[in-house]
Write an enzyme that holds these catalytic residues in place. Structure first.
Site, PDB file in Angstrom:
ATOM      1  N   ASP A  11       0.868  -1.184   0.000  1.00  4.24           N
ATOM      2  CA  ASP A  11       0.000   0.000   0.000  1.00  4.24           C
ATOM      3  C   ASP A  11       0.902   1.231   0.000  1.00  4.24           C
ATOM      4  O   ASP A  11       1.787   1.366   0.843  1.00  4.24           O
ATOM      5  CB  ASP A  11      -0.908  -0.009   1.240  1.00  4.24           C
ATOM      6  CG  ASP A  11      -1.961   1.094   1.186  1.00  4.24           C
ATOM      7  OD1 ASP A  11      -3.156   0.776   1.078  1.00  4.24           O
ATOM      8  OD2 ASP A  11      -1.585   2.275   1.260  1.00  4.24           O
ATOM      9  N   ASP A 111      -4.097   2.444  -4.899  1.00  2.00           N
ATOM     10  CA  ASP A 111      -2.734   2.442  -4.337  1.00  2.00           C
ATOM     11  C   ASP A 111      -2.364   1.149  -3.616  1.00  2.00           C
ATOM     12  O   ASP A 111      -1.405   1.128  -2.865  1.00  2.00           O
ATOM     13  CB  ASP A 111      -2.516   3.657  -3.424  1.00  2.00           C
ATOM     14  CG  ASP A 111      -3.020   3.458  -2.004  1.00  2.00           C
ATOM     15  OD1 ASP A 111      -3.992   2.693  -1.814  1.00  2.00           O
ATOM     16  OD2 ASP A 111      -2.431   4.062  -1.099  1.00  2.00           O
ATOM     17  N   GLU A 112      -3.127   0.072  -3.833  1.00  3.21           N
ATOM     18  CA  GLU A 112      -2.706  -1.154  -3.147  1.00  3.21           C
ATOM     19  C   GLU A 112      -2.970  -2.407  -3.965  1.00  3.21           C
ATOM     20  O   GLU A 112      -3.838  -2.435  -4.840  1.00  3.21           O
ATOM     21  CB  GLU A 112      -3.350  -1.256  -1.771  1.00  3.21           C
ATOM     22  CG  GLU A 112      -4.836  -1.386  -1.770  1.00  3.21           C
ATOM     23  CD  GLU A 112      -5.391  -1.093  -0.383  1.00  3.21           C
ATOM     24  OE1 GLU A 112      -5.468  -2.031   0.420  1.00  3.21           O
ATOM     25  OE2 GLU A 112      -5.741   0.072  -0.131  1.00  3.21           O
TER      26      GLU A 112
HETATM   27  P1  TTP Z   1      -5.302   4.939   1.474  1.00  3.30           P
HETATM   28  O1  TTP Z   1      -4.282   3.946   1.048  1.00  3.30           O
HETATM   29  O2  TTP Z   1      -6.391   4.490   2.374  1.00  3.30           O
HETATM   30  O3  TTP Z   1      -4.612   6.149   2.240  1.00  3.30           O
HETATM   31  P2  TTP Z   1      -3.259   6.900   1.911  1.00  3.30           P
HETATM   32  O4  TTP Z   1      -2.474   6.212   0.857  1.00  3.30           O
HETATM   33  O5  TTP Z   1      -3.552   8.347   1.628  1.00  3.30           O
HETATM   34  O6  TTP Z   1      -2.516   6.868   3.301  1.00  3.30           O
HETATM   35  P3  TTP Z   1      -1.793   5.615   3.989  1.00  3.30           P
HETATM   36  O7  TTP Z   1      -0.363   6.026   4.138  1.00  3.30           O
HETATM   37  O8  TTP Z   1      -2.474   5.472   5.305  1.00  3.30           O
HETATM   38  O9  TTP Z   1      -1.985   4.453   3.102  1.00  3.30           O
HETATM   39  O10 TTP Z   1      -5.980   5.581   0.203  1.00  3.30           O
HETATM   40  C1  TTP Z   1      -5.302   5.812  -1.019  1.00  3.30           C
HETATM   41  C2  TTP Z   1      -5.764   7.107  -1.664  1.00  3.30           C
HETATM   42  O11 TTP Z   1      -7.167   7.085  -1.864  1.00  3.30           O
HETATM   43  C3  TTP Z   1      -5.490   8.332  -0.815  1.00  3.30           C
HETATM   44  O12 TTP Z   1      -4.188   8.839  -1.005  1.00  3.30           O
HETATM   45  C4  TTP Z   1      -6.564   9.275  -1.263  1.00  3.30           C
HETATM   46  C5  TTP Z   1      -7.722   8.388  -1.643  1.00  3.30           C
HETATM   47  N1  TTP Z   1      -8.722   8.375  -0.550  1.00  3.30           N
HETATM   48  C6  TTP Z   1      -9.837   9.223  -0.644  1.00  3.30           C
HETATM   49  O13 TTP Z   1      -9.967   9.967  -1.623  1.00  3.30           O
HETATM   50  N2  TTP Z   1     -10.763   9.210   0.363  1.00  3.30           N
HETATM   51  C7  TTP Z   1     -10.640   8.433   1.472  1.00  3.30           C
HETATM   52  O14 TTP Z   1     -11.501   8.469   2.364  1.00  3.30           O
HETATM   53  C8  TTP Z   1      -9.494   7.555   1.577  1.00  3.30           C
HETATM   54  C9  TTP Z   1      -9.320   6.679   2.779  1.00  3.30           C
HETATM   55  C10 TTP Z   1      -8.568   7.578   0.541  1.00  3.30           C
HETATM   56 MG    MG Z   2      -2.151   4.151   0.963  1.00  2.00          MG
HETATM   57 MG    MG Z   3      -4.829   2.036   0.119  1.00  2.00          MG
END
Ligand code: TTP
Ligand code: MG
Ligand code: MG
Length: 369
Positions: A11, A111-112
C-alpha cells in the site's frame, strides 16, 4: 506447492499527497492536504488524504476541509485540489512494477495490491522479505515513492501486516506469529470491522481481536448473522482462504452458507441470502467487475442440488438488483422444487465484465467484504 502460501500486500503511503510532493519538492516537510472541493462554497468539501506531517495535527481522510484548515492554522500547510490524472498515471506505473514480482497479482484499489509469491519463494518467508525489500527499493528508485509492505500466509494477515507500520514499513507475520500479532490489537483494526460494527462489539465486551477470536461463535452468528459471524470468527483467528485473483479473470463469484436448521421458510432463507448477496457484491466490486447473470442454488435435505438463474438486461454492479433478483429466484425455486427442506443456500453472479471508470471515491467503505 509447499505447505504455506506466502502473500505480500503493498500500500502506497499517503498516496495522493505523496504524488503531489514528488511533483513539487517545495512541499516536502510541510503539511500537505489533498481536498475534494464540493464547489458549494470556498472551503466546503472533504479531505481526500493528507501527508504524515499534517496527520500529526489530527488531519485525516474524510474530514471537512474547514476543520483541517483550523487544525493547521499557523503552519505552512498546502491545500491542493485533486489531480486525478496524475494519480492514475503514477498508480499504473507502480502496478506495472509490482506485477513483475508476483506469481499472481490482484490490484485492489488505486494504491494497493496483493501479490501471491508462494511459488517463487518456495513457501519461504525469509525469501519473501527479500522480495518485499526489492519492491520497496524499486518503487523508490523508479517512481520516487515510499510504500508499506506486509508479508503473511493469507491476504488478511498480509494486509494487516502492511498497515502495522506506516509509512515506509515492512512487516512480516509468520504463520506461527499470527495469533500473537492479532490478539492484542483493538477489534476495530480487524479488516471488516467497520464504524458500525466496532461499537456493537465493544458493547458485547469485545475490545481486542483476541477477545473476538475467543468469543462464542454461536453468539456471533446470532448477532451478526451466519455469514458475518463466521467471517469475524475466522478473521480474528487469522484464517482467510480468499485467493489472490487477477482482476479481469474471475469468471464468477459465489458464496454458500448452511442454514441453522433445514427449512422452507422464505424469510429465514432470505436473511442468509441477503447476507451472501452483500458479500458477493463486495467481492465483485473489489475485482472491478460488473455482473450480468445471477443464480440462486439450494442444497436440499436429501443433498440434491437445484438452482435457478437469470440473465439481466445489461451488466450492473447495483447491490439492490442483486438482492431483488436473488429473492425472485429463490421464490421461483421454492415454488417449482419438490418440496423438500433446504439445508444450504448460495448466491452466484457470473458473466462478469470489466467495470470502467473511477473507483477512487467509492471504494472506501469500511464494513466487511
Ligand atoms: P489509502 O491507502 O487508504 O490512504 P493513503 O495512501 O492516503 O494513506 P496511507 O499512508 O495510510 O496508506 O488511500 C489511497 C488514496 O485514496 C489516498 O491517497 C486518497 C484516496 N482516498 C480518498 O480519496 N478518500 C478516502 O476516504 C481515503 C481513505 C482515501
Ligand atoms: Mg495508501
Ligand atoms: Mg490504500
Amino acid at each position: 506447492m509447499s505447505g504455506s502460501r506466502v502473500i505480500i500486500h503493498v500500500d502506497l503511503d499517503y498516496f495522493f499527497a505523496q504524488c503531489e510532493e514528488r511533483e513539487n519538492p517545495s512541499l516536502r516537510g510541510r503539511p500537505v492536504v489533498v481536498c475534494v472541493y464540493s464547489g458549494r462554497s470556498e472551503d466546503s468539501g472533504a479531505v481526500s488524504t493528507a501527508n504524515y506531517v499534517a496527520r500529526k495535527y489530527g488531519v485525516h481522510s474524510g474530514m471537512p476541509i474547514y476543520l483541517a484548515k483550523r487544525r493547521l492554522t499557523g503552519t505552512e500547510a498546502a491545500f491542493l485540489p485533486l489531480n486525478r490524472s496524475l494519480y492514475a498515471a503514477v498508480s499504473e506505473a507502480v502496478m506495472g512494477i509490482l506485477r513483475g514480482y508476483a506469481d499472481r497479482f490482484e490490484q485492489v484499489s488505486i494504491d494497493e495490491a496483493f501479490l501471491d509469491v508462494s511459488e517463487r519463494v518456495g513457501g519461504n518467508f525469509d525469501a519473501a522479505i527479500s522480495v518485499g525489500r526489492g519492491i520497496k527499493d524499486e518503487i523508490l528508485k523508479r517512481e520516487g515513492l515510499t510504500c508499506s509492505v506486509g508479508v503473511g500466509s493469507n491476504k488478511l494477515v498480509a494486509k494487516m501486516a502492511a498497515g502495522f507500520q506506516k509509512p515506509d514499513g515492512l512487516t512480516v507475520v509468520r504463520p506461527e506469529e499470527v495469533r500473537g500479532f492479532l490478539s492484542k490489537m483493538p477489534v476495530g483494526k480487524l479488516y471488516g470491522v467497520g464504524r458500525k460494527t466496532e461499537p456493537r462489539m465493544r458493547e458485547m465486551g469485545i475490545a481486542t481481536i483476541g477477545d473476538l477470536a475467543a468469543y462464542d461463535v454461536g453468539e456471533l452468528v446470532r448477532v451478526f448473522g451466519v455469514v458475518l459471524g463466521k467471517y469475524f470468527r475466522n478473521a480474528a483467528n487469522g484464517i482467510d482462504e480468499e485467493t489472490v485473483q487477477e482482476r479481469g479473470t474471475a469468471e464468477q463469484v459465489s458464496r454458500i452458507a448452511t442454514l441453522k436448521q433445514d427449512t422452507r421458510d422464505l424469510d429465514v432463507m432470505l436473511e442468509i441470502v441477503y447476507q451472501l448477496a452483500e458479500v458477493v457484491h463486495r467481492r465483485v466490486v473489489e475485482l472491478g467487475r460488473r455482473f450480468r447473470a445471477v443464480a440462486i442454488m439450494a442444497v436440499y435435505e436429501d443433498l440434491s442440488i437445484h438452482s435457478r438463474s437469470k440473465t439481466l438486461e445489461g451488466p450492473t454492479d447495483d447491490p439492490e438488483v442483486l438482492r431483488r433478483t436473488s429473492k425472485e429466484l429463490l421464490e421461483r425455486l421454492l415454488k417449482e422444487d419438490a418440496g423438500l427442506r433446504v439445508r444450504r443456500v448460495g448466491v452466484r453472479v457470473s458473466s462478469l465484465e470489466e467495470r470502467k471508470g473511477q473507483r477512487v471515491l467509492t471504494e472506501f467503505t469500511s464494513d466487511p467484504r
